[in-house]
Scaffold this motif. Structure first.
Motif, short mmCIF file in Angstrom:
data_model
loop_
_atom_site.label_atom_id
_atom_site.label_comp_id
_atom_site.label_asym_id
_atom_site.label_seq_id
_atom_site.Cartn_x
_atom_site.Cartn_y
_atom_site.Cartn_z
N TYR A 68 0.83 -1.20 0.00
CA TYR A 68 0.00 0.00 0.00
C TYR A 68 0.86 1.25 0.00
O TYR A 68 1.91 1.27 0.62
N ASP A 98 -1.31 -8.07 10.64
CA ASP A 98 -2.30 -7.19 11.25
C ASP A 98 -3.68 -7.39 10.65
O ASP A 98 -4.67 -7.54 11.35
N ASP A 101 -6.72 -8.34 3.73
CA ASP A 101 -7.70 -7.58 2.97
C ASP A 101 -7.91 -8.33 1.64
O ASP A 101 -8.66 -9.29 1.59
N SER A 102 -7.21 -7.95 0.58
CA SER A 102 -7.33 -8.69 -0.69
C SER A 102 -6.67 -10.08 -0.57
O SER A 102 -7.01 -10.99 -1.31
N GLY A 103 -5.70 -10.22 0.33
CA GLY A 103 -4.97 -11.47 0.49
C GLY A 103 -3.73 -11.54 -0.38
O GLY A 103 -2.95 -12.47 -0.31
N THR A 105 -0.90 -9.74 -0.33
CA THR A 105 0.36 -9.69 0.41
C THR A 105 0.70 -11.07 0.97
O THR A 105 1.81 -11.57 0.81
N LYS A 129 -10.82 -9.15 6.62
CA LYS A 129 -11.99 -8.63 5.88
C LYS A 129 -12.30 -9.64 4.79
O LYS A 129 -11.88 -9.46 3.64
N VAL A 151 -9.78 0.53 8.80
CA VAL A 151 -9.56 0.59 10.24
C VAL A 151 -8.14 1.01 10.58
O VAL A 151 -7.21 0.80 9.81
P1 IMP Z 1 -3.82 -7.17 1.22
O1 IMP Z 1 -2.59 -7.54 0.44
O2 IMP Z 1 -4.82 -6.46 0.37
O3 IMP Z 1 -4.42 -8.33 1.97
O4 IMP Z 1 -3.38 -6.05 2.23
C1 IMP Z 1 -2.86 -6.31 3.46
C2 IMP Z 1 -2.22 -5.06 4.03
O5 IMP Z 1 -2.92 -3.88 3.66
C3 IMP Z 1 -2.27 -5.10 5.54
O6 IMP Z 1 -1.17 -5.77 6.07
C4 IMP Z 1 -2.30 -3.63 5.89
O7 IMP Z 1 -0.99 -3.13 5.97
C5 IMP Z 1 -3.02 -2.98 4.73
N1 IMP Z 1 -4.46 -2.76 5.04
C6 IMP Z 1 -5.52 -3.41 4.51
N2 IMP Z 1 -6.69 -2.97 5.02
C7 IMP Z 1 -6.36 -2.03 5.92
C8 IMP Z 1 -7.14 -1.21 6.83
O8 IMP Z 1 -8.38 -1.28 6.93
N3 IMP Z 1 -6.40 -0.36 7.60
C9 IMP Z 1 -5.06 -0.26 7.56
N4 IMP Z 1 -4.29 -1.02 6.75
C10 IMP Z 1 -4.94 -1.89 5.94
#
Ligand code: IMP
Ligand code: MG
Length: 175
Positions: A68, A98, A101-103, A105, A129, A151
């Protein structure tokens, strides 16, 4: 734009749930050691609170991946910013995250860490989520499933702010 933070999960609720998950981890790894991998920076507060409550021997390492920018939407770009200090060969590795979200990472991280020959590789997250999932990941320990809202707190940031809030809050924006 003014930012407001509304409490979603209080400090007591979060701590109580971490205690439960730590108990479950301690039972699952009974007679073994667990190697915790903290995904920086968001998982720092969660990992400390979790590690303090795990009763089997614990070792720790830290890793940083970027997915991000200073925004509330995933860029889809994942890169290793800081790699682990120690090899994973023969270790019972538990990734501590932590939020999923999309998964994207985590699916990427799991893929690279599996190649390092851990004895086992599991995943523990403070928040999930599930509605937002794009890349499939198996989560072994989840403290809380939350709705699709942005959040902060307990390590989570918005533009690097609010990590130090002791609770989980939802950010809303007003003029
Ligand atoms: P993913 O690769 O989309 O699953 O993103 C995971 C990463 O996005 C997490 O480890 C967070 O650092 C960041 N992230 C996703 N959703 C949130 C949120 O609601 N608040 C803060 N950081 C978030
Ligand atoms: Mg993270």
């Amino acid at each position: 734009m003014k930012e407001n933070v509304k409490i979603l999960l209080s400090e007591q609720e979060v701590d109580r749930r971490i205690e439960e998950i730590a108990g479950q981890i301690s039972r699952d790894y009974a007679g073994q050691e667990v190697h915790l991998i903290c995904v920086l920076k968001g998982a720092v507060f969660f990992m400390c609170e979790l590690a303090k409550r795990i009763t089997v021997p614990v070792t720790m390492d830290f890793m940083s991946v970027s997915s991000y920018g200073n925004d509330t939407k995933s860029s889809g770009v994942v890169k290793i910013v800081k790699d682990l200090d120690e090899p994973l060969d023969g270790k019972n590795v538990l990734i501590v995250e932590d939020i999923i979200d999309s998964g994207r990472t985590l699916s990427y991280l799991i893929e690279i860490l599996e190649k390092r020959n851990p004895a086992s590789l599991r995943l523990c997250t403070l928040l999930d989520k599930p509605e937002r999932r794009i890349a499939q990941v198996t989560v072994d320990y989840t403290c809380f499933n939350i709705p699709d809202e942005f959040v902060v707190g307990y390590g989570l940031d918005y533009a690097q702010k609010y990590r130090n809030l002791p609770f989980i809050g939802v950010v809303t924006f007003s003029d």
